[in-house]
Write an enzyme that holds these catalytic residues in place. Structure first.
Site, PDB file in Angstrom:
ATOM      1  N   LEU A  56       4.404   2.548  88.147  1.00 43.25           N
ATOM      2  CA  LEU A  56       4.973   1.646  87.333  1.00 43.25           C
ATOM      3  C   LEU A  56       4.977   2.509  86.014  1.00 43.25           C
ATOM      4  CD1 LEU A  56       5.962  -1.008  85.929  1.00 43.25           C
ATOM      5  CD2 LEU A  56       3.558  -1.850  85.822  1.00 43.25           C
ATOM      6  N   ALA A  57       4.006   3.415  85.542  1.00 47.22           N
ATOM      7  CA  ALA A  57       4.182   4.072  84.445  1.00 47.22           C
ATOM      8  C   ALA A  57       5.661   4.992  84.465  1.00 47.22           C
ATOM      9  CB  ALA A  57       3.051   5.144  84.454  1.00 47.22           C
ATOM     10  N   HIS A 102       6.846  12.851  87.640  1.00 43.05           N
ATOM     11  CA  HIS A 102       7.897  12.268  87.555  1.00 43.05           C
ATOM     12  C   HIS A 102       7.848  11.868  86.054  1.00 43.05           C
ATOM     13  CE1 HIS A 102       9.764  10.791  91.658  1.00 43.05           C
ATOM     14  NE2 HIS A 102      10.220  11.946  91.136  1.00 43.05           N
TER      15      HIS A 102
END
Length: 341
Positions: A284-285, A308
């Site tokens: 989610l981050a 990422h």
């Protein structure tokens, strides 16, 4: 905002750099050139999913594009004006519908009217967020930031067959900052074993292992049979609704991997997040950074910084006048803070 050409090296990451750069080029109006696209991957260059995102982005903003071909390692993208409309895009494989939609949403939220976007391909792909994650976890946070988006999962699509379909309705909106310090108290829990053309005992074993690892009751565990034509495919989804956030975790059945192992994978993800006390899990981050940067400010806590997230931060800071800081937390984890540069 300046319209200088932004040049990026795509070798240090995968499709994430391409998708974020396309979103930011469309919304900022800045032309883009990426070299060495996915250069360190076993299959470098643009795959079908990436090519669909490029062509879809070009259609939405009338962009001039060079290098939009399968296998291309270099892309030039010069955006025009963003146009609202009724769009349909087909990936032509089990490539992720979710990732294509995430590429397009920032631009459509800045369009001059309401849009509908239909995307066909893979909705449940092990290498991408499942559609349930977008609908239940990611979009509710974007809605709190001002986004007006409704998402329907019309048909499931698993690897390798694909054939899934998402429909999004998007209305123009103005971003506002969001702070996420902790998830808050847990309010509701649900485990769902999705089965399409897969024997029921597979899902039963997955859910039994969830009971053993997490102690969830019968009412909190659900077997969900999909039409066989939507398979073959199996996904185990855990949803945890808290006061300030909804967390979604997913693992996929694969040949040679036992049902128990699938459940262990997803339970381990959920336990790690719950024990951290942080608001956003690692995945989610990754997905929150760009919308918060578009809002110009915001913050969230997360247990760890993924590759990422790190590469995404560098791309965002090339396009937008923001600074993305990282503060180590005393109990472990990180606080990501977005401020004006």
């Amino acid at each position: 905002m300046r319209k200088d050409l932004i040049e990026l090296d795509g070798s240090e990451g995968g499709g994430q750099i391409l998708r974020s750069a396309l979103s930011l080029s469309m919304t900022s109006g800045q032309p883009l050139r990426i070299r060495n696209i996915r250069g360190r991957r076993s299959r470098p260059g643009l795959l079908r999913q990436h090519l669909t995102a490029v062509r879809a982005a070009a259609e939405i903003c009338a962009a001039e594009v060079e290098g939009a071909e399968l296998g291309s390692r270099e892309l030039a993208f010069r955006p025009g004006a963003i146009r609202a409309g009724d769009y349909a895009f087909a990936i032509g494989s089990a490539g992720s519908c979710s990732l294509v939609l995430q590429t397009l949403l920032p631009a459509l939220l800045a369009a001059n009217g309401e849009s509908r976007v239909r995307i066909s391909g893979g909705t449940h792909n092990p290498l991408a967020p499942p559609a349930d994650f977008l609908r239940d976890s990611w979009l509710p946070l974007l809605q709190r930031m001002g986004a007006e988006v409704d998402l329907e999962l019309l048909r499931h699509g698993f690897v390798p067959a694909g054939g899934g379909e998402l429909l999004a309705r998007v209305r123009p909106a103005r971003w506002r900052p969001l702070q996420l310090e902790h998830p808050g108290a847990a309010l509701r829990r649900q485990a769902r074993a999705l089965l399409a053309g897969i024997p029921g005992h597979v899902g039963e074993r997955e859910l039994e292992r969830v009971r053993q690892r997490l102690g969830w009751s019968d009412e909190e565990r659900q077997l969900e049979f999909l039409a066989e034509v939507q398979g073959p495919g199996n996904a185990l989804l855990l949803r945890i609704d808290c006061e300030h956030i909804c967390a979604t975790f997913c693992a996929f059945g694969q040949a040679g991997v036992s049902a128990e192992r699938v459940a262990e994978q997803v339970a381990t993800q959920a336990i790690g997040w719950m024990e951290s006390g942080c608001a956003a899990d690692e995945h989610l981050a990754d997905q929150l950074l760009l919308p918060m940067a578009l809002a110009g400010a915001g913050s969230f806590t997360t247990p760890r910084l993924s590759a990422h997230l790190q590469s995404n931060r560098r791309v965002i800071e090339r396009f937008l006048p923001v600074r993305i800081g990282d503060q180590a937390l005393d109990g472990g984890g990180h606080r990501i803070v977005i401020t004006s540069a």
